[in-house]
Every structure is written in structure tokens, then in C-alpha cells.
Design a protein around this motif. Structure first.
Motif, short mmCIF file in Angstrom:
data_model
loop_
_atom_site.label_atom_id
_atom_site.label_comp_id
_atom_site.label_asym_id
_atom_site.label_seq_id
_atom_site.Cartn_x
_atom_site.Cartn_y
_atom_site.Cartn_z
N HIS A 54 0.83 -1.21 0.00
CA HIS A 54 0.00 0.00 0.00
C HIS A 54 0.86 1.26 0.00
O HIS A 54 0.53 2.25 -0.66
CB HIS A 54 -0.95 0.00 1.20
CG HIS A 54 -2.17 -0.85 0.96
ND1 HIS A 54 -3.25 -0.91 1.80
CD2 HIS A 54 -2.47 -1.69 -0.06
CE1 HIS A 54 -4.16 -1.74 1.31
NE2 HIS A 54 -3.69 -2.23 0.19
N GLN A 56 3.78 1.41 -1.34
CA GLN A 56 4.29 1.46 -2.71
C GLN A 56 3.24 2.08 -3.64
O GLN A 56 3.58 2.84 -4.54
CB GLN A 56 4.65 0.02 -3.15
CG GLN A 56 5.41 -0.10 -4.43
CD GLN A 56 6.83 0.42 -4.35
OE1 GLN A 56 7.08 1.45 -3.73
NE2 GLN A 56 7.74 -0.24 -4.99
N LEU A 57 1.98 1.77 -3.38
CA LEU A 57 0.88 2.32 -4.18
C LEU A 57 0.80 3.84 -4.03
O LEU A 57 0.70 4.58 -5.02
CB LEU A 57 -0.44 1.68 -3.73
CG LEU A 57 -1.73 2.13 -4.40
CD1 LEU A 57 -1.80 1.61 -5.83
CD2 LEU A 57 -2.96 1.63 -3.63
N VAL A 94 -1.46 -2.04 -9.83
CA VAL A 94 -2.69 -1.76 -9.08
C VAL A 94 -3.53 -3.05 -8.96
O VAL A 94 -4.03 -3.36 -7.87
CB VAL A 94 -3.49 -0.60 -9.71
CG1 VAL A 94 -4.88 -0.51 -9.11
CG2 VAL A 94 -2.76 0.73 -9.52
N ILE A 97 -1.99 -5.23 -6.34
CA ILE A 97 -2.22 -4.73 -4.98
C ILE A 97 -3.68 -4.97 -4.56
O ILE A 97 -3.96 -5.30 -3.40
CB ILE A 97 -1.78 -3.25 -4.86
CG1 ILE A 97 -0.25 -3.16 -5.06
CG2 ILE A 97 -2.16 -2.65 -3.50
CD1 ILE A 97 0.31 -1.77 -5.25
#
Ligand code: HEM
Length: 147
Positions: A54, A56-57, A94, A97
Motif C-alpha cells: 500500500h 508502494q501504491l 494496481v 495490490i
């Protein structure tokens, strides 16, 4: 700011990948073993893995708006580097994740320990696979590129 974010994104890649690999290996090792419990240690490991992807997102989304490699020009789709960072990288990461997030919340709602491990194995495993495919699909080697 851009350089700092890029370094953070590069560093987090290692943390996220290592945690994800450990989570997946541990979950698969409990796959056919109904006596294997979903311990507090397992839960914490899977939670830290979730937090790392998250993070990293969030960093990735900010980079998306400041990176010179993300440009929407007439030739974006014809240039493999521009297309990779504008579309392919973000889309695959995405989805990966989202899969990891679904896996964690599905495992959380289950009662039986080994069912929880199975759910983590499938969803974290698919997420890991997709991240590796996304890294391997880059137009130049970004897997081992250090900062
Ligand atoms: C676990 C998921 C992810 C991993 C392992 C990952 C990994 C990487 C790596 C290794 C690079 C190359 C860094 C470099 O050249 O030094 C990169 C670049 C980039 N990533 Fe990700 N990434 C992830 C998720 C995301 C997400 C979700 C987004 C956007 C929402 C994103 C946006 C970017 C952008 C825009 C760049 C280009 C930065 C630049 O070189 O200017 N990443 N990513």
C-alpha cells in the motif's frame, strides 16, 4: 522531491517483494496441512506485506504525476518506455495490490486457520506473480536496477 520519491519507490520494491515472497512461501507450506494454524505471527507478516504494497501504491501514485517518464503525448503508445510507465506498470501493479488486499480481508473473515493460509497463498501468490510479470515487462531492466 522527484529523486527522493524515486529512491523511496526503489527501496520499497525490495521490502515489498521480500515480504511478499515470505508470506507466499509460508502460506503455501501450510496448504495441505490442516493442523497448521494461522498464528499471530502469520497475521502480522501478512499485514506488514499488505502495508508495504500500500505504501508502494501511494508513492507510485505521486510519482505518476511528477515523473518525466509519465507523459501523455501523441507518441506515448508508440514509445515502449512511455507506454510502460503511463499504462502497463500502473495497471498491473494496481491489480496486483487489489488482489493482495482482497486476500488479506478474505483471510481475516475466515474462521479456520488453514483456510486462511489457503486464501493468502492464492491471492498473495497471484499478486506476486503479476508484480514479477510487470517488472519483467519493463522496456529495460528495472528488477535489479539499484536506485
Ligand atoms: C509492488 C508494486 C510496485 C513495484 C514493485 C514497483 C517497482 C518499480 C520499479 C522497480 C521502478 C523503477 C524505478 C527506477 O527506475 O529506479 C518503478 C518505477 C515507477 N513506478 Fe512502480 N512499482 C510498484 C507499484 C507502482 C504503482 C502502483 C504505481 C502507480 C500508481 C507506480 C508508478 C511508478 C512510476 C510512475 C515509475 C517511474 C518513475 C521514474 O522512473 O520516473 N508503481 N516502479
Amino acid at each position: 522531491m522527484y529523486t527522493g520519491l524515486l529512491h523511496l519507490h526503489s527501496l520499497l520494491r525490495w521490502i515489498a517483494l521480500i515480504l511478499l515472497i515470505i508470506s507466499v512461501v509460508k502460506a503455501f507450506s501450510a496448504w495441505n496441512n490442516s493442523s497448521k494454524l494461522y498464528t499471530e505471527g502469520n497475521r502480522k507478516l501478512n499485514l506488514f506485506t499488505l502495508i508495504s504494497v500500500h505504501l508502494q501504491l501511494v508513492v507510485g501514485f505521486v510519482l505518476y504525476f511528477v515523473s518525466p517518464k509519465v507523459q501523455f503525448a501523441a507518441d506515448t503508445m508508440r514509445n515502449s518506455t512511455l507506454r510502460y510507465f503511463a499504462v502497463e506498470h500502473v495497471l498491473m501493479m494496481v491489480i496486483a495490490i487489489v488482489l493482495i488486499t482482497i486476500g488479506y480481508s478474505k483471510a481475516k473473515r475466515l474462521e479456520i486457520g488453514f483456510e486462511k493460509n489457503k486464501r493468502i497463498a492464492v491471492f498473495y501468490g497471484l499478486g506476486l506473480l503479476l508484480i514479477l510479470v510487470a517488472l519483467a515487462a519493463a522496456p529495460y531492466n528495472i528488477i535489479t536496477k539499484f536506485f
